[in-house]
Design an enzyme around this catalytic site. Structure first.
Site, short mmCIF file in Angstrom:
data_model
loop_
_atom_site.label_atom_id
_atom_site.label_comp_id
_atom_site.label_asym_id
_atom_site.label_seq_id
_atom_site.Cartn_x
_atom_site.Cartn_y
_atom_site.Cartn_z
N CYS A 135 31.13 37.03 28.61
CA CYS A 135 32.04 38.01 28.04
C CYS A 135 31.64 38.30 26.60
O CYS A 135 31.86 39.39 26.09
CB CYS A 135 33.46 37.49 28.09
N GLY A 171 39.10 36.89 32.84
CA GLY A 171 38.38 37.64 33.86
C GLY A 171 38.22 39.08 33.44
O GLY A 171 38.28 39.40 32.25
N SER A 172 38.07 39.95 34.41
CA SER A 172 37.77 41.35 34.10
C SER A 172 39.02 42.10 33.63
O SER A 172 40.16 41.73 33.96
CB SER A 172 37.20 42.03 35.34
N GLU A 223 30.81 47.31 30.54
CA GLU A 223 30.29 45.94 30.49
C GLU A 223 29.10 45.82 31.46
O GLU A 223 29.21 46.20 32.62
CB GLU A 223 31.43 45.01 30.93
N ASN A 275 31.68 33.11 35.53
CA ASN A 275 30.53 32.89 34.65
C ASN A 275 30.54 31.52 33.95
O ASN A 275 29.49 30.94 33.72
CB ASN A 275 30.37 34.04 33.65
N GLU A 329 42.33 37.05 28.50
CA GLU A 329 40.97 37.05 27.93
C GLU A 329 40.14 37.89 28.87
O GLU A 329 39.78 37.45 29.97
CB GLU A 329 40.42 35.61 27.91
N LEU A 330 39.83 39.13 28.47
CA LEU A 330 39.25 40.08 29.42
C LEU A 330 37.81 40.48 29.07
O LEU A 330 37.13 39.80 28.31
CB LEU A 330 40.18 41.30 29.51
P1 NAP Z 1 37.32 38.86 37.94
O1 NAP Z 1 36.70 39.55 39.09
O2 NAP Z 1 38.34 39.56 37.15
O3 NAP Z 1 37.90 37.48 38.50
C1 NAP Z 1 38.44 36.51 37.63
C2 NAP Z 1 39.36 35.60 38.42
O4 NAP Z 1 40.50 36.36 38.86
C3 NAP Z 1 38.74 35.02 39.69
O5 NAP Z 1 39.21 33.71 39.87
C4 NAP Z 1 39.27 35.97 40.76
O6 NAP Z 1 39.28 35.39 42.03
C5 NAP Z 1 40.68 36.18 40.24
N1 NAP Z 1 41.37 37.33 40.79
C6 NAP Z 1 40.88 38.43 41.39
N2 NAP Z 1 41.88 39.26 41.76
C7 NAP Z 1 43.05 38.66 41.38
C8 NAP Z 1 44.42 39.00 41.49
N3 NAP Z 1 44.85 40.13 42.06
N4 NAP Z 1 45.32 38.15 40.99
C9 NAP Z 1 44.94 37.00 40.41
N5 NAP Z 1 43.66 36.61 40.29
C10 NAP Z 1 42.72 37.44 40.77
O7 NAP Z 1 36.21 38.40 36.90
P2 NAP Z 1 34.81 37.72 37.24
O8 NAP Z 1 33.95 38.73 37.90
O9 NAP Z 1 35.01 36.40 37.90
O10 NAP Z 1 34.30 37.37 35.76
C11 NAP Z 1 33.68 38.29 34.93
C12 NAP Z 1 34.65 38.94 33.99
O11 NAP Z 1 35.35 37.96 33.22
C13 NAP Z 1 33.96 39.82 32.98
O12 NAP Z 1 34.68 41.00 32.82
C14 NAP Z 1 34.00 38.98 31.71
O13 NAP Z 1 33.91 39.70 30.52
C15 NAP Z 1 35.31 38.30 31.85
N6 NAP Z 1 35.36 37.10 30.99
C16 NAP Z 1 36.12 37.14 29.84
C17 NAP Z 1 36.14 36.05 28.99
C18 NAP Z 1 36.96 36.07 27.72
O14 NAP Z 1 37.15 35.01 27.15
N7 NAP Z 1 37.45 37.21 27.26
C19 NAP Z 1 35.40 34.90 29.31
C20 NAP Z 1 34.65 34.90 30.47
C21 NAP Z 1 34.63 36.01 31.31
P3 NAP Z 1 38.04 35.61 43.02
O15 NAP Z 1 36.87 34.99 42.40
O16 NAP Z 1 38.50 34.92 44.24
O17 NAP Z 1 37.90 37.09 43.19
#
Ligand code: NAP
Ligand code: MG
Length: 507
Positions: free
Chosen positions: A300, A246-247, A395, A170, A266-267
């Protein structure tokens, strides 16, 4: 049709063909991978580029290079690191429009959002350079305690070593820069794993850092599906810290395999907006629509559900309806005036659609939107949402203004806190005491009064509680997370320079 047009400055990052094929950065060189994966632009559902998929060999070389290079960055004077950053900042200013347009093409976000993201990254750089000068230590005289009375200590802050940054789709540029910069400024080497959906604009920033002369091996970029590349990186014992954004699901998985290395999480979140009976309803409605729809809700810190007390409920909903057209929705490649584009993929739009339909089946009323064409999900207003609906708890990450009726402030707090998440929230009231009560009671890492949450350059610290993670993100806070404190103890007793403890003072 979405198309990438990059200036020759970025030529080394990819090979040309029908589609640009992006490489990975290992040991200072852009390197082609054996396998690639398609990057589909959500603006038109078509292939835009190919992204390198790192294999185990690539990943091991990157880790080894990062480990070997820790001494290079540690031995660089801090002021030289800042000089490099200043040069990079200048180059970023020169190329920022091109980078923002690449970000629009790959992510589908509006140009204004893409520009905002790059500007926030540049501002974050400026602030981080200032805060890195606060990496100092402490002098502790030991004679405040009986057993150290003849000793003194220095507590110094050192780099952690190799930092792995994993960032989400995002804010692919901002979140990646917000990991890379503090890590480098604090004297660490970094491996970045940007999101597969939209890594190009960030990699363009990386090329700038490489070209201004960041020492070889201090920064590596690995791409490829997280589920394939992620485990090799996060489980490596040569990596000393994982900074993950990420998630919650992926965060939990990483925590389970990371072992004893430091992890910053940061989830996900389910941001609550509380609209209390003494709120300025016009302000609250405008801010709640902004907080729910900005970046098509893919934040997020988005307002993910609005808890409105029953006394002002109908009036507030009327006002929400008036603001539903605040965002101009459409294809951001067709007009720079668009302020809300598609979500990241058609699959994401289908998921959002499922949540909206589930709520309607359970009794919610759809007052606007609720339809989608491919990845283009309309700005949607959903009211009277029952707590049993999935969208009331999970979410959303989509452009849905979700309204839930509550009895009073206590009820609002009960619903808000009865959540597995605890990232962000906001409260609307004109009464100081009501604001204080609610802001103190909310189980949330951040609470904003009378505005939608918005964290820009993270000058204020940001981070979650409960399943939203741990650790604080922020200009100086992240630098702090990426250093380790070492205690140096000096025994002065051999030369009788300490103060021997007598139990009581004797003249
Ligand atoms: P995501 O699916 O969790 O992916 C985040 C990152 O992790 C991507 O680079 C992804 O790679 C990678 N990843 C996936 N599986 C992994 C593994 N087994 N080991 C290591 N890395 C892995 O999240 P998203 O869909 O990109 O982003 C949305 C989420 O991020 C939402 O839940 C949002 O709330 C959260 N977020 C949180 C914050 C905060 O500050 N708390 C800020 C922004 C976003 P790929 O893309 O290659 O799958
Ligand atoms: Mg994902």
């Amino acid at each position: 049709m979405a198309k990438l047009e990059l200036s020759p400055y970025f030529d080394e990052m990819y090979t040309k063909g029908d589609f640009p094929k992006f490489k990975i950065l290992v040991d200072g060189k852009w390197t082609a991978t054996k396998k690639t994966q398609d990057l589909i632009s959500s603006t038109d559902g078509k292939k835009l580029a190919e992204i390198g998929v790192a294999d185990a060999g690539d990943i091991n070389r990157a880790i080894e290079s990062a480990e070997k290079s820790t001494s290079k960055i540690r031995s660089m004077a801090a002021i030289d690191r800042i000089e490099l950053m200043l040069k990079a900042m200048e180059e970023l200013e020169t190329h920022k429009d091109e980078i923002a347009r690449a970000l629009v093409a790959e992510s589908g976000k509006a140009l204004s959002s893409a520009r905002g993201e790059i500007n926030a990254a540049i501002e974050r750089m400026r602030l981080s350079m200032e805060d890195s000068k606060k990496i100092v230590g402490e002098y502790l005289p030991g004679d405040w305690a009986s057993d150290t009375s003849e000793k003194i200590a220095l507590v110094i802050r050192e780099p952690i070593g190799v930092v792995l940054g994993v960032s989400p789709f995002n804010y692919p540029v901002y979140t990646s820069i917000a990991k890379m910069l503090p890590a480098l400024l604090a004297g660490n080497t970094v491996i970045l794993k940007p999101p597969s959906a939209d890594p190009i604009a960030f990699m363009m920033c990386v090329e700038i850092f490489r070209k201004v002369g960041l020492p070889t091996g201090t920064l590596q970029v690995i791409t490829g599906s997280g589920s394939e590349t992620g485990d090799l990186l996060t489980s490596s014992n040569k990596i000393n810290m994982v900074s993950f954004t990420g998630s919650t699901a992926v965060g939990k998985h990483i925590a389970s395999i990371a072992g004893l290395k430091k992890v910053h999480m940061e989830l996900g979140g389910k941001g609550n907006a509380l609209v209390l009976d003494d709120a300025d309803l016009e302000l609250a409605a405008k801010q709640c629509v902004k907080g729910s729809l900005e970046l098509a809700g893919q934040r997020c810190d988005a307002i993910s559900r609005i808890l409105v007390v029953e006394g002002v409920y109908d009036k507030f909903v009327t006002k929400l309806k008036e603001h539903m057209s605040d965002f101009k929705f459409g294809n951001p490649l067709e007009s720079d005036a668009i302020t809300m584009g598609p979500v990241i993929s058609e699959k994401a739009a289908d998921r959002i659609d499922g949540m909206v339909k589930d709520a309607v089946t359970k009794g919610a009323k759809l007052l606007a939107g609720g339809k989608h064409n491919a990845a283009y999900y309309e700005p949607t207003l959903l009211v009277d949402v029952p707590l049993s609906a999935e969208i009331a708890n999970e979410e959303t990450f989509g452009p849905v203004v979700t309204v839930i009726k509550v009895k009073d402030t206590d009820d609002a707090l009960k619903v808000a806190n009865d959540s597995k998440y605890g990232l962000d929230s906001c409260v609307f009231t004109e009464n100081f005491y009501n604001a204080w009560e609610a802001m103190k009671a909310l189980q949330s890492g951040n609470v904003t009064l009378n505005a939608a949450p918005s964290h820009g350059t993270a000058y204020f610290p940001f981070g979650g509680v409960k399943e939203s993670g741990y650790g604080k993100e922020g200009v100086g806070y992240t630098i702090d997370e990426m250093t380790v404190r070492k205690t140096l103890i000096f025994d002065l007793s051999p030369k009788h320079l300490g103060k021997s403890y007598m139990g009581t003072f004797k003249d």
